[in-house]
Design an enzyme around this catalytic site. Structure first.
Site, mmCIF file in Angstrom:
data_model
loop_
_atom_site.group_PDB
_atom_site.id
_atom_site.type_symbol
_atom_site.label_atom_id
_atom_site.label_comp_id
_atom_site.label_asym_id
_atom_site.label_seq_id
_atom_site.Cartn_x
_atom_site.Cartn_y
_atom_site.Cartn_z
ATOM 1 C CG ASP A 185 -139.933 64.381 -67.995
ATOM 2 O OD1 ASP A 185 -139.074 63.875 -68.403
ATOM 3 O OD2 ASP A 185 -140.669 64.883 -68.006
ATOM 4 C CG ASP A 235 -136.907 61.585 -71.677
ATOM 5 O OD1 ASP A 235 -137.547 61.812 -70.612
ATOM 6 O OD2 ASP A 235 -137.527 60.756 -72.551
#
Length: 481
Positions: A151, A358
């Site tokens: 992440d 992201d």
């Protein structure tokens, strides 16, 4: 069947040029590429089902494969459309979290309790729970192999640990700190414990440092902070890495053993490696599909810098400093810049708006005005000759290409910097998502519910991307990887 797995969602498009075209005002630029030619009948997730070779070691720095969650999940659906709907639901939850997390009000009050990072093989994670990509990491001494969600918007490294008061099911055996010779709990009074954002909850003298991380959707992890040895592929083990050993864990991480954060925070792996990694890492995200090849993740400045890359300044959101923002200034379709408001992608002083990169979001989100302009320009360039298909979930611009051997579609470009000096023209495979096995494809962009823009992993796939957090730049490689 395997063909119905979520991994087959994104088709690796057969087209005339698979390179990511980059132009820069620093030198004479070629005429912008206006169209891609795609061949719907030849869309596949891979051309070779044999296992991909392991990435080479680079001067001893951690170098690992990045795997899409679809490649390891084994999840099957009644049809590809069911898989698309499931992807859209997961993506919607991730975007909602980011919008809440990065809104000016919540950013000023949000206090994560821990962050860390490391390098590892990245696997896209649909059936593995939350997150789109996964890394294979050895934890402890001797190393216990674990799949971790990767992440880029988080600074935390944590794994589920024995004994587990509350744990979810995971693919690998639970990590047992008692079986690791290198595990060492961090005491409350240590500098590492004091460096946790928000401090350590209920930390008393002589007690182990505790951490808590909430992800805003009900998911959380709680446990003790520890120093541990991590091993990535065939790299030399990295010692004394601060990680969370979670004894109470809940949420969207089902299947994975924990989370590997790659954020911009000081306790990320990049921050902990310091001079060894030079504050830089490079990654290439694998395409979706059970048979798709692996991507790569490399830590270190000298090895992570691709020759010929075009560099774009990173922007820091002081309200949410763990996230990587880029200074997007405009969009182009078919070689023409769209007439958008100049401030549409600006990052506000209050932390609102802006464009965040992201890896956990699949579909790129744009402010409503920007998305409408992109969609309309794309459909106008395609023309009335291609039959439209009904919308599928968040995908509202779809075509039925079942009767076509080849189709011409306009390019989509991202502009950066003053006077749009730098442009990244996305590869064709990063524009469309397959909705079924019969020839229906949809534009892989969607509107945001706020002023926040998100550069998702579908648009990043196959492009060598280098993040130099120490220098404050992100580089886009000249070719796809």
């Amino acid at each position: 069947m395997h063909g119905d797995t979520i991994t087959a969602l994104l088709l690796v498009v057969a087209f005339a040029s698979v390179t990511a075209v980059i132009t820069s005002g620093a030198s004479a630029s070629p005429a912008p590429l206006r169209f891609h030619y795609i061949y719907p009948r030849n869309f596949t997730t891979t051309v070779d089902s044999s296992p991909p070779p392991s990435p080479p070691r680079r001067d001893g720095r951690p170098t690992l494969e990045l795997l899409h969650r679809d490649a390891v999940s084994g999840t099957t659906y009644p049809s590809k459309r069911h898989a698309v709907v499931a992807l859209a639901a997961r993506d919607g939850a991730r975007v909602e979290y980011l919008q809440q997390r990065l809104s000016p009000l919540s950013s000023s009050t949000y206090q994560p309790t821990m962050t860390t990072e490391v390098g590892s093989e990245v696997v896209s994670g649909i059936s593995e729970g939350s997150g789109e990509y996964f890394a294979r990491v050895g934890v402890g001494s001797p190393p216990t192999e674990q799949y971790l969600v990767v992440d880029s918007g988080s600074d935390v490294i944590w794994v589920q640990c024995r004994p587990c008061t509350q744990c979810y099911a995971q693919a690998d055996p639970l990590f047992d700190p008692a079986a690791s010779a290198s595990f060492a709990a961090v005491p409350c009074g240590s500098g590492v414990c004091r460096s946790l954002p928000g401090g350590s909850p209920g930390c008393g003298a002589g007690e182990p440092c505790r951490y808590e991380v909430s992800y805003g959707d009900g998911s959380y992890t709680e446990g003790v902070l520890a120093m541990e040895t991590l091993t990535f592929g065939d790299s030399t083990p990295v010692q004394e890495v601060a990680i969370g050993c979670g004894h109470r864990n809940r949420g969207l991480f089902i299947g994975a053993a924990g989370l590997l954060g790659l954020g911009w925070g000081p306790m990320s792996l990049v921050g902990q490696l310091g001079g060894a990694a030079g504050g830089a890492f490079s990654y290439c995200l694998a395409s979706r599909g059970a048979d798709a090849g692996a991507g790569s993740l490399v830590f270190g400045r000298s090895d992570a810098m691709p020759v010929g890359a075009v560099w774009v300044p990173l922007l820091r959101n002081v309200q949410a400093p763990s996230f990587y923002y880029v200074g997007l200034t405009g969009l182009g379709v078919g070689g023409e810049r769209l007439p958008l408001q100049s401030t549409l992608f600006d990052l506000g002083e209050d932390g609102g708006g802006g464009v965040v990169m992201d890896t956990g979001t699949a579909v790129t989100r744009l402010p409503p005005d920007a998305y409408a302009a992109l969609r309309d320009a794309f459909t106008d360039a395609v023309g009335a000759g291609l039959p439209r298909a009904p919308a599928v979930s968040l995908f509202d611009t779809c075509y039925d290409l079942s009767g076509y051997a080849s189709v011409r579609v306009p390019t989509v470009a991202l502009y950066f910097g003053a006077d749009d000096a730098t442009a990244l023209t996305l590869p064709a495979r990063n524009l469309l998502v397959a909705m079924d096995d019969h020839g229906v494809y949809c534009l892989a962009f969607a509107a945001s519910a706020s002023g926040l823009s998100i550069l998702g992993n579908i648009q990043q796939q196959g492009i060598q991307i280098t993040v130099d957090s120490a220098a404050g730049y992100v580089g886009f490689g000249p070719t796809t990887c």
